[in-house]
Design a protein around this motif. Structure first.
Motif, PDB file in Angstrom:
ATOM      1  N   ARG A  46     -22.558 -11.278   4.832  1.00  0.00           N
ATOM      2  CA  ARG A  46     -23.571 -10.404   4.072  1.00  0.00           C
ATOM      3  C   ARG A  46     -23.160  -8.965   3.801  1.00  0.00           C
ATOM      4  N   CYS A  47     -22.161  -8.752   4.565  1.00  0.00           N
ATOM      5  CA  CYS A  47     -21.678  -7.316   4.298  1.00  0.00           C
ATOM      6  C   CYS A  47     -20.393  -7.147   3.492  1.00  0.00           C
ATOM      7  N   GLN A  48     -19.651  -8.269   2.887  1.00  0.00           N
ATOM      8  CA  GLN A  48     -18.517  -8.066   2.334  1.00  0.00           C
ATOM      9  C   GLN A  48     -18.530  -7.181   1.168  1.00  0.00           C
ATOM     10  N   LYS A  49     -19.536  -7.332   0.364  1.00  0.00           N
ATOM     11  CA  LYS A  49     -19.521  -6.391  -0.889  1.00  0.00           C
ATOM     12  C   LYS A  49     -19.882  -5.010  -0.617  1.00  0.00           C
ATOM     13  N   MET A  50     -20.242  -4.386   0.500  1.00  0.00           N
ATOM     14  CA  MET A  50     -20.392  -3.162   0.868  1.00  0.00           C
ATOM     15  C   MET A  50     -19.410  -2.838   2.082  1.00  0.00           C
ATOM     16  N   ASP A  51     -18.424  -3.607   2.430  1.00  0.00           N
ATOM     17  CA  ASP A  51     -17.400  -3.254   3.173  1.00  0.00           C
ATOM     18  C   ASP A  51     -16.241  -2.102   2.954  1.00  0.00           C
ATOM     19  N   ALA A  52     -16.788  -0.866   2.844  1.00  0.00           N
ATOM     20  CA  ALA A  52     -15.863   0.185   2.304  1.00  0.00           C
ATOM     21  C   ALA A  52     -14.463   0.412   3.050  1.00  0.00           C
ATOM     22  N   LEU A  53     -14.803   0.145   4.507  1.00  0.00           N
ATOM     23  CA  LEU A  53     -13.682   0.180   5.315  1.00  0.00           C
ATOM     24  C   LEU A  53     -12.613  -0.559   4.994  1.00  0.00           C
ATOM     25  N   SER A  54     -12.922  -2.145   4.797  1.00  0.00           N
ATOM     26  CA  SER A  54     -11.896  -2.778   4.185  1.00  0.00           C
ATOM     27  C   SER A  54     -11.314  -2.676   2.824  1.00  0.00           C
ATOM     28  N   SER A  55     -12.299  -2.203   1.746  1.00  0.00           N
ATOM     29  CA  SER A  55     -11.551  -1.983   0.691  1.00  0.00           C
ATOM     30  C   SER A  55     -10.612  -0.894   0.485  1.00  0.00           C
ATOM     31  N   GLN A  56     -11.020   0.303   1.112  1.00  0.00           N
ATOM     32  CA  GLN A  56      -9.981   1.522   1.267  1.00  0.00           C
ATOM     33  C   GLN A  56      -8.751   1.025   1.881  1.00  0.00           C
ATOM     34  N   ALA A  57      -9.084   0.248   3.136  1.00  0.00           N
ATOM     35  CA  ALA A  57      -7.925  -0.085   3.924  1.00  0.00           C
ATOM     36  C   ALA A  57      -6.735  -0.991   3.075  1.00  0.00           C
ATOM     37  N   SER A  58      -7.376  -1.776   2.074  1.00  0.00           N
ATOM     38  CA  SER A  58      -6.709  -2.700   1.352  1.00  0.00           C
ATOM     39  C   SER A  58      -5.768  -2.034   0.540  1.00  0.00           C
TER      40      SER A  58
ATOM     41  N   GLN B 148     -13.889   3.484  -7.674  1.00  0.00           N
ATOM     42  CA  GLN B 148     -14.391   2.366  -8.139  1.00  0.00           C
ATOM     43  C   GLN B 148     -14.880   1.428  -7.115  1.00  0.00           C
ATOM     44  N   MET B 149     -13.977   1.303  -6.192  1.00  0.00           N
ATOM     45  CA  MET B 149     -14.282   0.141  -4.868  1.00  0.00           C
ATOM     46  C   MET B 149     -15.293   0.679  -4.083  1.00  0.00           C
ATOM     47  N   TYR B 150     -15.179   2.090  -3.662  1.00  0.00           N
ATOM     48  CA  TYR B 150     -16.220   2.780  -2.851  1.00  0.00           C
ATOM     49  C   TYR B 150     -17.491   2.742  -3.040  1.00  0.00           C
ATOM     50  N   SER B 151     -17.523   3.113  -4.659  1.00  0.00           N
ATOM     51  CA  SER B 151     -18.796   3.276  -5.169  1.00  0.00           C
ATOM     52  C   SER B 151     -19.627   2.067  -5.457  1.00  0.00           C
ATOM     53  N   SER B 152     -18.876   0.950  -5.670  1.00  0.00           N
ATOM     54  CA  SER B 152     -19.382  -0.462  -5.564  1.00  0.00           C
ATOM     55  C   SER B 152     -20.024  -0.860  -4.327  1.00  0.00           C
ATOM     56  N   ASN B 153     -19.426  -0.424  -3.509  1.00  0.00           N
ATOM     57  CA  ASN B 153     -19.648  -0.744  -1.813  1.00  0.00           C
ATOM     58  C   ASN B 153     -20.897  -0.042  -1.545  1.00  0.00           C
ATOM     59  N   ILE B 154     -20.902   1.230  -1.964  1.00  0.00           N
ATOM     60  CA  ILE B 154     -22.076   1.816  -1.709  1.00  0.00           C
ATOM     61  C   ILE B 154     -23.523   1.565  -2.482  1.00  0.00           C
ATOM     62  N   ILE B 155     -23.307   1.142  -3.643  1.00  0.00           N
ATOM     63  CA  ILE B 155     -24.297   0.430  -4.343  1.00  0.00           C
ATOM     64  C   ILE B 155     -24.854  -0.876  -3.807  1.00  0.00           C
ATOM     65  N   SER B 156     -23.876  -1.687  -3.194  1.00  0.00           N
ATOM     66  CA  SER B 156     -24.280  -2.775  -2.676  1.00  0.00           C
ATOM     67  C   SER B 156     -25.074  -2.612  -1.407  1.00  0.00           C
ATOM     68  N   LEU B 157     -24.694  -1.646  -0.528  1.00  0.00           N
ATOM     69  CA  LEU B 157     -25.463  -1.383   0.553  1.00  0.00           C
ATOM     70  C   LEU B 157     -26.733  -0.723   0.344  1.00  0.00           C
ATOM     71  N   VAL B 158     -26.712   0.169  -0.677  1.00  0.00           N
ATOM     72  CA  VAL B 158     -28.242   0.800  -1.077  1.00  0.00           C
ATOM     73  C   VAL B 158     -29.134  -0.324  -1.858  1.00  0.00           C
ATOM     74  N   SER B 159     -28.496  -1.015  -2.416  1.00  0.00           N
ATOM     75  CA  SER B 159     -29.448  -2.158  -3.133  1.00  0.00           C
ATOM     76  C   SER B 159     -29.858  -3.251  -1.953  1.00  0.00           C
ATOM     77  N   GLU B 160     -29.084  -3.610  -1.042  1.00  0.00           N
ATOM     78  CA  GLU B 160     -29.516  -4.610  -0.190  1.00  0.00           C
ATOM     79  C   GLU B 160     -30.503  -4.038   0.733  1.00  0.00           C
ATOM     80  N   CYS B 161     -30.580  -2.728   1.087  1.00  0.00           N
ATOM     81  CA  CYS B 161     -31.615  -2.130   1.876  1.00  0.00           C
ATOM     82  C   CYS B 161     -32.841  -1.744   1.132  1.00  0.00           C
TER      83      CYS B 161
END
Length: 416
Positions: free
Chosen positions: A126-138, A327-340
């Motif tokens: 459920r958190c894959q789209k909002m996983d900022a730690l993984s997006s920046q680590a990649s 781009q990746m971080y901003s998309s992660n945050i949008i996904s988090l906020v939208s989910e909640c």
């Protein structure tokens, strides 16, 4: 209407940002007003006009942006003075480093600020789209190979030339998490001969699927956490790992270390005596240098030479590809906020029985509600940061911070 704010990052050389113009529309569709500090996108060549044309309101000072916000989003955490400008009841979303930022968490409690630490998001589907730690680590994994190439005096692939054959570079990656796997894939794409090691034997198949060799070291029983992080090795296991991987390190042109223990100091994997066995001109890139380092002699935010071997510990790896990282971080945050987000009430309810918020919310209503962090602080003797009673896992809504919050419902759910 809820105001969501995006101030510029505090770190002077940081080029990444938490919002791109194309992201503004997503927040507007949720019914939010988007506030942007002037110069937010300067590091990635985005002007204030670009944000204004996308529908955001550009303000000229950080204080204006923060003090008028119900939700504040940054990449790096706010400093203490900036936190004082956040309205009580507002929500702050960032990489908070809660295991090490005792005083900041204390300030959040005193300011009655709700905080979400994005690195605490659970690693569930459920958190894959909002996983900022993984997006920046990649992206960090990609950049570390790039950094290694910058300091090496050889090419990566095998080349057949009229002047003779150039052998492929030997690359050794220690740690096959998100960053390590990306480093392996990048080095393989560039034609290197890649070997990798991880204490979690379960990742061997992933390493091999990328075309790399997995170094087999018998460490006895090892494990990983429920979130997929490697658990700490015993001193005896560490000694075995260091001894067995020394031969591979000595024969490698480029070594990349990515071993980090979540919330704890990273292990030292390469000591000076092993560095001395490497060929002069070899390079080590230490992902963990900023937090103490995997390599003896590594210096945070610097490049040093030890016995003829270049050790790169510059850190902030994803900043080298700032546009894509933003781009990746901003998309992660949008996904988090939208989910909640609750579209009907136009609020972001802090429902701590939800598995995402239970893991990622650190402070709420003046107390530390994250049991993992609360327990850690108690172990460290930081009792002043932990409520004398067990935190109440209640729900509230982040709406307009200067208005009264809704009635709270108490729940007994605790973080595992």
């Amino acid at each position: 209407m809820v105001n969501i704010a995006f101030p510029r990052e505090n770190i002077e050389f940081e080029n990444r940002c938490s919002l791109l113009p194309q992201n503004v529309a997503a927040y507007k569709r949720l019914g939010m007003e988007v506030l942007v500090e002037s110069g937010l996108g300067k590091g990635v060549y985005i002007s204030d006009t670009d944000y204004e044309q996308a529908g955001a309101t550009v303000l000229h000072t950080k204080k204006q942006v923060i003090s008028g916000a119900d939700i504040v989003v940054t990449l790096h955490k706010l400093n203490h003075e900036q936190v004082k400008n956040v309205q009580p009841g507002a929500l702050v979303i960032s990489f908070l480093d809660p295991f090490n930022e005792f005083d900041l968490i204390d300030t959040f409690c005193h300011q009655q600020i709700t905080s979400i630490s994005v690195e605490m998001l659970p690693r569930i589907s459920r958190c894959q789209k909002m996983d900022a730690l993984s997006s920046q680590a990649s992206l960090a994994g990609y950049v570390m190979v790039q950094k290694g190439m910058q300091y090496l005096q050889s090419v990566m692939p095998m080349m057949m030339t009229p002047a003779g054959t150039l052998k492929p570079m030997k690359v050794f990656v220690i740690g096959a998490g998100v960053a390590g796997l990306q480093a392996i894939a990048t080095a393989k794409r560039l034609g290197a001969q890649v070997t990798a090691f991880d204490t979690r034997a379960v990742v061997a198949e992933q390493v091999q699927s990328l075309g790399a060799k997995f170094l087999e070291i018998d460490l006895g029983e090892t494990a990983q956490t429920a979130q997929g992080y490697a658990t700490a090795l015993t001193p005896e296991q560490m000694a075995i790992q260091q001894r067995e991987q020394a031969k591979c390190i000595a024969s490698s042109d480029l070594v990349i270390t990515t071993a980090q223990l979540f919330g704890r100091k990273p292990p030292v994997l390469i000591k000076r005596d092993v560095i001395c066995q490497m060929k002069p001109g070899s390079v080590i890139v230490d992902m963990a240098a900023e937090n103490g380092g995997n390599v003896e002699g590594a210096v945070a935010r610097d490049v040093v030479n030890v016995e003829g071997v270049t050790i790169v510990g510059t850190g902030f790896w994803a900043n080298d590809v700032a546009r894509d990282a933003s781009q990746m971080y901003s998309s992660n945050i949008i996904s988090l906020v939208s989910e909640c987000w609750d579209i009907e009430t136009q609020t972001l309810p802090i429902e701590l029985q939800d598995e995402i918020l239970k893991a990622a919310v650190i402070t709420h209503k003046g107390v530390i509600v994250n049991q993992t962090i609360a327990d850690f602080y108690e172990q460290q003797g930081k009792v002043q940061l932990v409520t004398t009673e067990k935190p109440q896992y209640d729900t509230g809504a982040v709406s307009q911070a200067n208005s009264a919050t809704s009635t709270l419902t108490n729940n007994s759910n605790e973080v595992a």
